[in-house]
Design a protein around this motif. Structure first.
Motif, PDB file in Angstrom:
ATOM      1  N   CYS A   1     -22.511  -5.811 -28.115  1.00 55.52           N
ATOM      2  CA  CYS A   1     -23.032  -6.554 -26.958  1.00 55.52           C
ATOM      3  C   CYS A   1     -23.870  -5.674 -26.034  1.00 55.52           C
ATOM      4  O   CYS A   1     -25.061  -5.882 -25.865  1.00 55.52           O
ATOM      5  CB  CYS A   1     -21.864  -7.170 -26.199  1.00 55.52           C
ATOM      6  SG  CYS A   1     -22.312  -8.007 -24.680  1.00 55.52           S
TER       7      CYS A   1
ATOM      8  N   THR B   1     -19.328 -17.211 -17.194  1.00 56.77           N
ATOM      9  CA  THR B   1     -19.268 -16.073 -18.091  1.00 56.77           C
ATOM     10  C   THR B   1     -20.060 -14.912 -17.492  1.00 56.77           C
ATOM     11  O   THR B   1     -20.349 -14.903 -16.311  1.00 56.77           O
ATOM     12  CB  THR B   1     -19.740 -16.529 -19.508  1.00 56.77           C
ATOM     13  OG1 THR B   1     -19.829 -15.403 -20.349  1.00 56.77           O
ATOM     14  CG2 THR B   1     -21.057 -17.259 -19.511  1.00 56.77           C
TER      15      THR B   1
ATOM     16  N   GLU C   1     -19.012  -9.449 -17.196  1.00 58.90           N
ATOM     17  CA  GLU C   1     -17.607  -9.791 -16.983  1.00 58.90           C
ATOM     18  C   GLU C   1     -17.477 -10.579 -15.671  1.00 58.90           C
ATOM     19  O   GLU C   1     -17.639 -10.018 -14.589  1.00 58.90           O
ATOM     20  CB  GLU C   1     -16.755  -8.516 -16.974  1.00 58.90           C
ATOM     21  CG  GLU C   1     -15.300  -8.745 -16.640  1.00 58.90           C
ATOM     22  CD  GLU C   1     -14.655  -9.917 -17.423  1.00 58.90           C
ATOM     23  OE1 GLU C   1     -14.911 -10.075 -18.631  1.00 58.90           O
ATOM     24  OE2 GLU C   1     -13.902 -10.684 -16.783  1.00 58.90           O
TER      25      GLU C   1
ATOM     26  N   ASN D   1     -13.113 -10.649 -20.558  1.00 60.77           N
ATOM     27  CA  ASN D   1     -12.524  -9.598 -21.402  1.00 60.77           C
ATOM     28  C   ASN D   1     -11.058  -9.332 -21.028  1.00 60.77           C
ATOM     29  O   ASN D   1     -10.406  -8.503 -21.661  1.00 60.77           O
ATOM     30  CB  ASN D   1     -13.357  -8.314 -21.363  1.00 60.77           C
ATOM     31  CG  ASN D   1     -13.416  -7.669 -19.980  1.00 60.77           C
ATOM     32  OD1 ASN D   1     -12.490  -7.799 -19.178  1.00 60.77           O
ATOM     33  ND2 ASN D   1     -14.504  -6.961 -19.696  1.00 60.77           N
TER      34      ASN D   1
ATOM     35  N   ASN E   1     -11.128 -14.805 -28.743  1.00 63.73           N
ATOM     36  CA  ASN E   1     -12.355 -14.632 -29.527  1.00 63.73           C
ATOM     37  C   ASN E   1     -12.406 -13.226 -30.105  1.00 63.73           C
ATOM     38  O   ASN E   1     -12.239 -12.243 -29.366  1.00 63.73           O
ATOM     39  CB  ASN E   1     -13.590 -14.777 -28.631  1.00 63.73           C
ATOM     40  CG  ASN E   1     -13.865 -16.213 -28.263  1.00 63.73           C
ATOM     41  OD1 ASN E   1     -13.401 -17.135 -28.922  1.00 63.73           O
ATOM     42  ND2 ASN E   1     -14.623 -16.401 -27.204  1.00 63.73           N
TER      43      ASN E   1
ATOM     44  N   VAL F   1     -14.956 -10.823 -32.378  1.00 63.98           N
ATOM     45  CA  VAL F   1     -16.193 -10.574 -33.125  1.00 63.98           C
ATOM     46  C   VAL F   1     -15.874  -9.513 -34.178  1.00 63.98           C
ATOM     47  O   VAL F   1     -15.314  -8.459 -33.855  1.00 63.98           O
ATOM     48  CB  VAL F   1     -17.315 -10.060 -32.192  1.00 63.98           C
ATOM     49  CG1 VAL F   1     -18.590  -9.769 -32.992  1.00 63.98           C
ATOM     50  CG2 VAL F   1     -17.608 -11.076 -31.097  1.00 63.98           C
TER      51      VAL F   1
ATOM     52  N   PHE G   1     -20.745 -11.725 -36.242  1.00 63.30           N
ATOM     53  CA  PHE G   1     -21.622 -10.874 -35.411  1.00 63.30           C
ATOM     54  C   PHE G   1     -23.042 -11.450 -35.423  1.00 63.30           C
ATOM     55  O   PHE G   1     -23.631 -11.648 -36.490  1.00 63.30           O
ATOM     56  CB  PHE G   1     -21.587  -9.460 -36.012  1.00 63.30           C
ATOM     57  CG  PHE G   1     -22.427  -8.416 -35.313  1.00 63.30           C
ATOM     58  CD1 PHE G   1     -22.761  -8.505 -33.961  1.00 63.30           C
ATOM     59  CD2 PHE G   1     -22.871  -7.299 -36.032  1.00 63.30           C
ATOM     60  CE1 PHE G   1     -23.516  -7.513 -33.345  1.00 63.30           C
ATOM     61  CE2 PHE G   1     -23.621  -6.304 -35.425  1.00 63.30           C
ATOM     62  CZ  PHE G   1     -23.957  -6.421 -34.086  1.00 63.30           C
ATOM     63  N   MET G   2     -23.582 -11.710 -34.232  1.00 58.99           N
ATOM     64  CA  MET G   2     -24.921 -12.320 -34.131  1.00 58.99           C
ATOM     65  C   MET G   2     -25.942 -11.286 -33.647  1.00 58.99           C
ATOM     66  O   MET G   2     -25.569 -10.331 -32.945  1.00 58.99           O
ATOM     67  CB  MET G   2     -24.886 -13.469 -33.119  1.00 58.99           C
ATOM     68  CG  MET G   2     -24.039 -14.633 -33.538  1.00 58.99           C
ATOM     69  SD  MET G   2     -24.164 -15.959 -32.338  1.00 58.99           S
ATOM     70  CE  MET G   2     -22.747 -15.695 -31.314  1.00 58.99           C
TER      71      MET G   2
ATOM     72  N   ASP H   1     -27.086  -8.136 -29.815  1.00 62.79           N
ATOM     73  CA  ASP H   1     -26.609  -6.888 -29.228  1.00 62.79           C
ATOM     74  C   ASP H   1     -27.729  -6.247 -28.398  1.00 62.79           C
ATOM     75  O   ASP H   1     -28.914  -6.399 -28.706  1.00 62.79           O
ATOM     76  CB  ASP H   1     -26.154  -5.935 -30.339  1.00 62.79           C
ATOM     77  CG  ASP H   1     -27.216  -5.758 -31.417  1.00 62.79           C
ATOM     78  OD1 ASP H   1     -27.770  -6.781 -31.870  1.00 62.79           O
ATOM     79  OD2 ASP H   1     -27.515  -4.610 -31.788  1.00 62.79           O
TER      80      ASP H   1
ATOM     81  N   MET I   1     -26.667 -10.419 -25.099  1.00 61.07           N
ATOM     82  CA  MET I   1     -25.487 -11.217 -24.793  1.00 61.07           C
ATOM     83  C   MET I   1     -24.898 -10.899 -23.410  1.00 61.07           C
ATOM     84  O   MET I   1     -24.348 -11.790 -22.763  1.00 61.07           O
ATOM     85  CB  MET I   1     -24.458 -10.957 -25.891  1.00 61.07           C
ATOM     86  CG  MET I   1     -23.510 -12.046 -26.106  1.00 61.07           C
ATOM     87  SD  MET I   1     -24.302 -13.539 -26.680  1.00 61.07           S
ATOM     88  CE  MET I   1     -23.074 -14.144 -27.797  1.00 61.07           C
TER      89      MET I   1
ATOM     90  N   GLY J   1     -24.292 -14.301 -21.679  1.00 60.28           N
ATOM     91  CA  GLY J   1     -22.914 -14.750 -21.550  1.00 60.28           C
ATOM     92  C   GLY J   1     -22.288 -15.443 -22.748  1.00 60.28           C
ATOM     93  O   GLY J   1     -21.224 -16.001 -22.651  1.00 60.28           O
TER      94      GLY J   1
HETATM   95  N1  SAM Z   1     -17.223 -10.325 -20.841  1.00 58.93           N
HETATM   96  C1  SAM Z   1     -16.719 -11.560 -21.269  1.00 58.93           C
HETATM   97  C2  SAM Z   1     -16.075 -11.442 -22.645  1.00 58.93           C
HETATM   98  O1  SAM Z   1     -16.306 -10.450 -23.329  1.00 58.93           O
HETATM   99  O2  SAM Z   1     -15.355 -12.349 -23.021  1.00 58.93           O
HETATM  100  C3  SAM Z   1     -17.727 -12.679 -21.243  1.00 58.93           C
HETATM  101  C4  SAM Z   1     -19.115 -12.368 -21.730  1.00 58.93           C
HETATM  102  S1  SAM Z   1     -19.265 -12.041 -23.465  1.00 58.93           S
HETATM  103  C5  SAM Z   1     -20.986 -11.767 -23.583  1.00 58.93           C
HETATM  104  C6  SAM Z   1     -19.019 -13.647 -24.151  1.00 58.93           C
HETATM  105  C7  SAM Z   1     -18.684 -13.697 -25.609  1.00 58.93           C
HETATM  106  O3  SAM Z   1     -19.795 -13.252 -26.363  1.00 58.93           O
HETATM  107  C8  SAM Z   1     -17.502 -12.829 -26.031  1.00 58.93           C
HETATM  108  O4  SAM Z   1     -16.569 -13.631 -26.713  1.00 58.93           O
HETATM  109  C9  SAM Z   1     -18.122 -11.819 -26.970  1.00 58.93           C
HETATM  110  O5  SAM Z   1     -17.225 -11.449 -27.950  1.00 58.93           O
HETATM  111  C10 SAM Z   1     -19.316 -12.583 -27.506  1.00 58.93           C
HETATM  112  N2  SAM Z   1     -20.380 -11.725 -28.030  1.00 58.93           N
HETATM  113  C11 SAM Z   1     -21.031 -10.736 -27.386  1.00 58.93           C
HETATM  114  N3  SAM Z   1     -21.969 -10.170 -28.183  1.00 58.93           N
HETATM  115  C12 SAM Z   1     -21.918 -10.820 -29.371  1.00 58.93           C
HETATM  116  C13 SAM Z   1     -22.626 -10.716 -30.602  1.00 58.93           C
HETATM  117  N4  SAM Z   1     -23.602  -9.825 -30.763  1.00 58.93           N
HETATM  118  N5  SAM Z   1     -22.288 -11.545 -31.609  1.00 58.93           N
HETATM  119  C14 SAM Z   1     -21.307 -12.470 -31.447  1.00 58.93           C
HETATM  120  N6  SAM Z   1     -20.619 -12.633 -30.308  1.00 58.93           N
HETATM  121  C15 SAM Z   1     -20.897 -11.817 -29.272  1.00 58.93           C
END
Ligand code: SAM
Ligand code: SF4
Length: 343
Positions: free
Chosen positions: A39, A76, A79, A109, A168, A170, A199-200, A203, A338, A342
């Motif tokens: 991320c 979202t 954090e 998180n 969640n 990843v 994984f999308m 990042d 991301m 969010g």
């Molecule tokens: N910080 C909080 C968290 O981690 O839950 C909220 C923001 S975070 C960007 C939101 C969601 O995006 C999280 O579940 C995280 O695992 C997911 N996420 C972030 N980067 C990602 C990626 N490259 N591929 C898939 N999911 C991703």
């Protein structure tokens, strides 16, 4: 042309593929105390606090959107628990239930959740998604740069407070794919819904590669080693594909191998007022100035804003595959990751 009336007379935003938008995600900050490998960029450049929309401005926007068909709002980040005032924001959003808001959610998180769980529940939060990518403290630190213990405590606090939670995870090939079975067993023990996420390419440093994706099929193969696996029927606009392991629910969000774009009902707003009709969009609509003026717009100005949002949403592409194709043709570079959008 773009706004259709529902039987209730509530207009909804709809795109050119007839996907109505009922869910709004608001990233309230791009800041984060974690540095998840999938991320956060290595050197994040935080938005200065004065560039952020205020809580009141965000509330005005939510009000505007709920009156135009938004039924669910997810808070979202970054954090979200890092931004002071977020619990009060949840409380304030309650007043929009009178206009059609049905669900107020958050993704976190969980590092600071122990402190806020009870207050979030009391403020009326309906549900909470928590990121947890490993149960191994050393691996967790490698993935996030933070300790696992506060997250586990945060999850326990949320459960004790009576919050409805989902976990969640990843997965990244060669990094935490060895956590599929431990997390699955743990989810049964904890009686929580676990969702594995492919994984999308979102990042911060744009290092994603297809080889790093742990596909839905690979996840299922591992699960079937320890569990009796059953697939459940897909419901509504849920991006997750649902299964049962020994009768316990588990889900997989497989954007890469089973895109759910054909039923996407979401739009997203960043903390600086950029509207995105898709996670992978290369173009956003900057409506910060309009949001800041919302409380004093006259009817014509409100209509003009509604129309410009509707036009932007209308042009949402078919989905992930179509966007990738267009990106290659235009050599377009995604300008956002991301931690700003969010998830
Ligand atoms: N910080 C909080 C968290 O981690 O839950 C909220 C923001 S975070 C960007 C939101 C969601 O995006 C999280 O579940 C995280 O695992 C997911 N996420 C972030 N980067 C990602 C990626 N490259 N591929 C898939 N999911 C991703
Ligand atoms: Fe922070 Fe969430 Fe991104 Fe991890 S996934 S770096 S916790 S915003």
């Amino acid at each position: 042309m773009n706004i259709r009336m529902q039987p209730s007379n509530a207009p909804t935003f709809v795109d050119q593929f007839a996907r109505h938008k009922h869910k709004l995600r608001i990233s309230v900050t791009d800041r984060c105390n974690f540095k998840c490998l999938y991320c956060m960029p290595e050197h994040p450049q935080w938005t200065s606090k004065k560039q952020l929309l205020s809580w009141d401005e965000l509330y005005q926007f939510c009000d505007f959107m709920v009156r135009r068909g938004i039924e669910q709002i997810r808070i979202t980040g970054g954090e979200p628990l890092l931004r002071h005032g977020v619990v009060h924001f949840v409380e304030k959003l309650q007043s929009l239930r009178a206009y059609g808001l049905k669900r107020i959610s958050m993704t976190s998180n969980a590092h600071y959740l122990k402190t806020h769980a009870v207050a979030l529940k009391q403020a009326g939060l309906d549900d909470l998604n928590i990121s947890l990518d490993s149960l191994d403290p050393i691996q967790f630190k490698q993935l996030t740069q933070k300790d696992l213990a506060p997250v586990i405590e945060g999850i326990a606090a949320a459960q004790a407070a009576g919050l409805k939670i989902k976990i969640n995870t990843v997965l990244i090939q060669g990094l935490n794919d060895n956590q599929i079975l431990p997390l699955a067993h743990w989810s049964i023990q904890q009686q929580v819904l676990l969702r594995f996420i492919e994984f999308m390419p979102l990042d911060g440093d744009q290092k994603w590669s297809r080889q790093q994706v742990v596909s839905e099929q690979e996840i299922l193969n591992q699960l079937s080693q320890d569990f009796k696996l059953d697939q459940l029927r897909q419901t509504g606009a849920d991006p997750a594909r649902h299964y049962q392991i020994n009768g316990h629910p588990i889900a997989i969000i497989s954007t890469i191998t089973h895109s759910f774009c054909d039923r996407c009902d979401r739009i997203r707003l960043t903390a600086t007022g950029e509207l995105y009709h898709c996670l992978f969009a290369t173009q956003s609509l900057n409506i910060k100035a309009e949001i800041q003026q919302l409380h004093q717009l006259n009817v014509q100005q409100e209509q003009a804003l509604t129309q410009s949002i509707a036009t932007y949403i209308w042009h949402k592409k078919a989905g992930y595959a179509a966007i990738q194709q267009a990106q290659r043709a235009e050599q377009g570079i995604r300008k956002i990751s991301m931690h700003m959008l969010g998830g």
